[in-house]
Design a protein around this motif. Structure first.
Motif, PDB file in Angstrom:
ATOM      1  N   VAL A  29       0.908  -0.796  -0.091  1.00  0.00           N
ATOM      2  CA  VAL A  29      -0.147   0.561   0.584  1.00  0.00           C
ATOM      3  C   VAL A  29       1.069   1.443   0.206  1.00  0.00           C
ATOM      4  O   VAL A  29       1.979   1.209   1.192  1.00  0.00           O
ATOM      5  CB  VAL A  29      -0.713   0.471   1.234  1.00  0.00           C
ATOM      6  N   GLY A  30       0.691   1.814  -0.977  1.00  0.00           N
ATOM      7  CA  GLY A  30       1.451   3.387  -0.414  1.00  0.00           C
ATOM      8  C   GLY A  30       2.507   3.246  -1.862  1.00  0.00           C
ATOM      9  O   GLY A  30       2.983   4.526  -2.542  1.00  0.00           O
ATOM     10  N   GLY A  31       3.195   2.088  -2.648  1.00  0.00           N
ATOM     11  CA  GLY A  31       4.015   1.911  -3.479  1.00  0.00           C
ATOM     12  C   GLY A  31       3.808   2.356  -4.880  1.00  0.00           C
ATOM     13  O   GLY A  31       2.583   2.129  -4.791  1.00  0.00           O
ATOM     14  N   VAL A  32       4.621   3.040  -5.474  1.00  0.00           N
ATOM     15  CA  VAL A  32       4.378   3.604  -7.013  1.00  0.00           C
ATOM     16  C   VAL A  32       5.644   2.438  -7.596  1.00  0.00           C
ATOM     17  O   VAL A  32       6.199   1.962  -7.199  1.00  0.00           O
ATOM     18  CB  VAL A  32       4.720   4.584  -6.868  1.00  0.00           C
ATOM     19  N   TYR A  33       4.797   1.967  -8.731  1.00  0.00           N
ATOM     20  CA  TYR A  33       5.060   0.973  -9.308  1.00  0.00           C
ATOM     21  C   TYR A  33       4.380   1.089 -10.648  1.00  0.00           C
ATOM     22  O   TYR A  33       3.263   1.836 -11.812  1.00  0.00           O
ATOM     23  CB  TYR A  33       4.007  -0.210  -9.547  1.00  0.00           C
ATOM     24  N   THR A  34       5.581   0.858 -11.703  1.00  0.00           N
ATOM     25  CA  THR A  34       5.487   1.058 -13.126  1.00  0.00           C
ATOM     26  C   THR A  34       5.084   0.428 -13.965  1.00  0.00           C
ATOM     27  O   THR A  34       5.796  -1.255 -13.697  1.00  0.00           O
ATOM     28  CB  THR A  34       6.642   1.605 -14.043  1.00  0.00           C
ATOM     29  N   ILE A  35       4.167  -0.160 -15.047  1.00  0.00           N
ATOM     30  CA  ILE A  35       3.413  -1.117 -15.147  1.00  0.00           C
ATOM     31  C   ILE A  35       4.038  -1.654 -16.550  1.00  0.00           C
ATOM     32  O   ILE A  35       4.813  -0.933 -17.570  1.00  0.00           O
ATOM     33  CB  ILE A  35       2.087  -0.708 -15.991  1.00  0.00           C
ATOM     34  N   VAL A  36       4.733  -3.286 -16.588  1.00  0.00           N
ATOM     35  CA  VAL A  36       5.475  -3.422 -18.102  1.00  0.00           C
ATOM     36  C   VAL A  36       4.880  -4.640 -18.699  1.00  0.00           C
ATOM     37  O   VAL A  36       5.443  -4.610 -19.919  1.00  0.00           O
ATOM     38  CB  VAL A  36       6.417  -3.540 -17.877  1.00  0.00           C
ATOM     39  N   GLY A  37       3.829  -5.212 -18.169  1.00  0.00           N
ATOM     40  CA  GLY A  37       3.041  -6.141 -18.962  1.00  0.00           C
ATOM     41  C   GLY A  37       1.590  -5.808 -18.448  1.00  0.00           C
ATOM     42  O   GLY A  37       1.326  -5.384 -17.541  1.00  0.00           O
ATOM     43  N   MET A  38       0.562  -6.016 -19.249  1.00  0.00           N
ATOM     44  CA  MET A  38      -0.596  -6.412 -18.792  1.00  0.00           C
ATOM     45  C   MET A  38      -1.325  -7.202 -19.489  1.00  0.00           C
ATOM     46  O   MET A  38      -0.613  -7.848 -20.632  1.00  0.00           O
ATOM     47  CB  MET A  38      -2.311  -4.538 -19.088  1.00  0.00           C
ATOM     48  N   ASP A  39      -2.426  -8.418 -18.972  1.00  0.00           N
ATOM     49  CA  ASP A  39      -2.806  -9.109 -19.407  1.00  0.00           C
ATOM     50  C   ASP A  39      -4.814  -9.613 -19.188  1.00  0.00           C
ATOM     51  O   ASP A  39      -4.393  -9.369 -17.596  1.00  0.00           O
ATOM     52  CB  ASP A  39      -2.707 -10.186 -19.056  1.00  0.00           C
ATOM     53  N   TYR A  40      -5.199 -10.567 -19.473  1.00  0.00           N
ATOM     54  CA  TYR A  40      -6.158 -11.125 -18.953  1.00  0.00           C
ATOM     55  C   TYR A  40      -6.490 -12.286 -18.426  1.00  0.00           C
ATOM     56  O   TYR A  40      -5.594 -13.146 -18.796  1.00  0.00           O
ATOM     57  CB  TYR A  40      -7.332 -10.719 -19.669  1.00  0.00           C
ATOM     58  N   LEU A  41      -6.111 -12.541 -16.788  1.00  0.00           N
ATOM     59  CA  LEU A  41      -5.954 -14.067 -16.753  1.00  0.00           C
ATOM     60  C   LEU A  41      -6.955 -14.539 -15.007  1.00  0.00           C
ATOM     61  O   LEU A  41      -7.294 -13.058 -14.684  1.00  0.00           O
ATOM     62  CB  LEU A  41      -5.166 -14.162 -15.893  1.00  0.00           C
ATOM     63  N   PRO A  42      -7.664 -15.300 -15.015  1.00  0.00           N
ATOM     64  CA  PRO A  42      -8.184 -15.322 -13.771  1.00  0.00           C
ATOM     65  C   PRO A  42      -7.713 -14.510 -13.169  1.00  0.00           C
ATOM     66  O   PRO A  42      -6.165 -15.598 -12.593  1.00  0.00           O
ATOM     67  CB  PRO A  42      -7.944 -17.224 -13.906  1.00  0.00           C
ATOM     68  N   GLU A  43      -8.224 -14.211 -11.702  1.00  0.00           N
ATOM     69  CA  GLU A  43      -8.107 -13.964 -10.434  1.00  0.00           C
ATOM     70  C   GLU A  43      -7.441 -14.793  -9.403  1.00  0.00           C
ATOM     71  O   GLU A  43      -8.301 -16.308  -9.951  1.00  0.00           O
ATOM     72  CB  GLU A  43      -9.172 -13.598  -9.913  1.00  0.00           C
ATOM     73  N   TRP A  44      -6.776 -14.937  -8.413  1.00  0.00           N
ATOM     74  CA  TRP A  44      -6.528 -15.678  -7.760  1.00  0.00           C
ATOM     75  C   TRP A  44      -7.931 -16.549  -7.000  1.00  0.00           C
ATOM     76  O   TRP A  44      -8.524 -15.953  -6.657  1.00  0.00           O
ATOM     77  CB  TRP A  44      -6.069 -15.657  -6.970  1.00  0.00           C
ATOM     78  N   GLY A  45      -7.782 -17.955  -7.458  1.00  0.00           N
ATOM     79  CA  GLY A  45      -8.848 -18.694  -6.798  1.00  0.00           C
ATOM     80  C   GLY A  45      -9.871 -18.799  -6.791  1.00  0.00           C
ATOM     81  O   GLY A  45     -10.806 -19.070  -6.894  1.00  0.00           O
ATOM     82  N   GLY A  46     -10.317 -18.065  -8.670  1.00  0.00           N
ATOM     83  CA  GLY A  46     -11.763 -17.843  -8.990  1.00  0.00           C
ATOM     84  C   GLY A  46     -11.251 -18.166 -10.571  1.00  0.00           C
ATOM     85  O   GLY A  46     -10.142 -18.358 -11.580  1.00  0.00           O
ATOM     86  N   ARG A  47     -11.907 -18.115 -11.950  1.00  0.00           N
ATOM     87  CA  ARG A  47     -12.095 -18.111 -12.978  1.00  0.00           C
ATOM     88  C   ARG A  47     -12.957 -17.022 -13.729  1.00  0.00           C
ATOM     89  O   ARG A  47     -12.924 -17.052 -14.954  1.00  0.00           O
ATOM     90  CB  ARG A  47     -13.625 -19.307 -13.823  1.00  0.00           C
ATOM     91  N   GLU A  48     -13.179 -15.825 -12.786  1.00  0.00           N
ATOM     92  CA  GLU A  48     -13.140 -14.778 -13.766  1.00  0.00           C
ATOM     93  C   GLU A  48     -11.667 -14.076 -14.105  1.00  0.00           C
ATOM     94  O   GLU A  48     -11.006 -13.882 -12.978  1.00  0.00           O
ATOM     95  CB  GLU A  48     -13.966 -13.547 -12.984  1.00  0.00           C
ATOM     96  N   ARG A  49     -11.896 -13.816 -15.599  1.00  0.00           N
ATOM     97  CA  ARG A  49     -10.672 -12.893 -15.921  1.00  0.00           C
ATOM     98  C   ARG A  49     -10.806 -11.688 -15.878  1.00  0.00           C
ATOM     99  O   ARG A  49     -11.690 -10.853 -15.902  1.00  0.00           O
ATOM    100  CB  ARG A  49     -11.022 -13.440 -17.332  1.00  0.00           C
ATOM    101  N   VAL A  50      -9.913 -11.250 -14.689  1.00  0.00           N
ATOM    102  CA  VAL A  50      -9.419  -9.716 -14.749  1.00  0.00           C
ATOM    103  C   VAL A  50      -7.565  -9.114 -15.539  1.00  0.00           C
ATOM    104  O   VAL A  50      -7.514  -9.649 -15.895  1.00  0.00           O
ATOM    105  CB  VAL A  50      -9.629  -9.881 -13.435  1.00  0.00           C
ATOM    106  N   LEU A  51      -8.280  -7.774 -15.618  1.00  0.00           N
ATOM    107  CA  LEU A  51      -7.217  -7.138 -15.960  1.00  0.00           C
ATOM    108  C   LEU A  51      -6.089  -7.580 -14.740  1.00  0.00           C
ATOM    109  O   LEU A  51      -6.059  -7.038 -13.762  1.00  0.00           O
ATOM    110  CB  LEU A  51      -7.300  -6.159 -16.495  1.00  0.00           C
ATOM    111  N   GLY A  52      -4.797  -7.878 -15.454  1.00  0.00           N
ATOM    112  CA  GLY A  52      -3.589  -7.835 -14.361  1.00  0.00           C
ATOM    113  C   GLY A  52      -2.784  -6.939 -14.522  1.00  0.00           C
ATOM    114  O   GLY A  52      -2.381  -6.977 -16.313  1.00  0.00           O
ATOM    115  N   PHE A  53      -1.495  -6.692 -13.657  1.00  0.00           N
ATOM    116  CA  PHE A  53      -0.647  -5.904 -13.996  1.00  0.00           C
ATOM    117  C   PHE A  53       1.257  -6.593 -13.943  1.00  0.00           C
ATOM    118  O   PHE A  53       0.537  -7.244 -12.691  1.00  0.00           O
ATOM    119  CB  PHE A  53      -0.402  -4.501 -13.476  1.00  0.00           C
ATOM    120  N   ARG A  54       1.887  -6.509 -14.851  1.00  0.00           N
ATOM    121  CA  ARG A  54       3.282  -6.503 -14.453  1.00  0.00           C
ATOM    122  C   ARG A  54       4.103  -5.819 -14.085  1.00  0.00           C
ATOM    123  O   ARG A  54       3.689  -4.530 -14.875  1.00  0.00           O
ATOM    124  CB  ARG A  54       4.089  -7.444 -15.347  1.00  0.00           C
TER     125      ARG A  54
END
Length: 79
Positions: A29-54
């Motif tokens: 929390v409060g950390g600043v991060y730089t996006i280097v990749g994005m993809d739609y993947l299942p969220e941890w423990g679920g099947r719904e695909r959500v946008l995620g960042f690397r």
């Protein structure tokens, strides 16, 4: 709205307990991060695909190390 190279700030770092068996490199929390990749993947423990960042600042443990976009806001929204 989201793009590679964009800086985001973490608003939620409450991860499920199982993630700590997999990695200790998670956004804080409060950390600043730089996006280097994005993809739609299942969220941890679920099947719904959500946008995620690397992130440049966090080591990728695999090619599927992504963190759900709902945990972040663009830095410019907080200024």
């Amino acid at each position: 709205m989201w793009h590679r190279g964009q800086q985001v700030i973490c608003l939620d770092d409450r991860f499920p307990g199982a993630i700590w068996e997999w990695t200790s490199h998670v956004p804080q929390v409060g950390g600043v991060y730089t996006i280097v990749g994005m993809d739609y993947l299942p969220e941890w423990g679920g099947r719904e695909r959500v946008l995620g960042f690397r992130f440049e600042e966090l080591p990728a443990l695999s090619s599927r190390t992504y963190f759900s976009a709902w945990r972040f806001e663009p830095c410019w929204l907080l200024g």
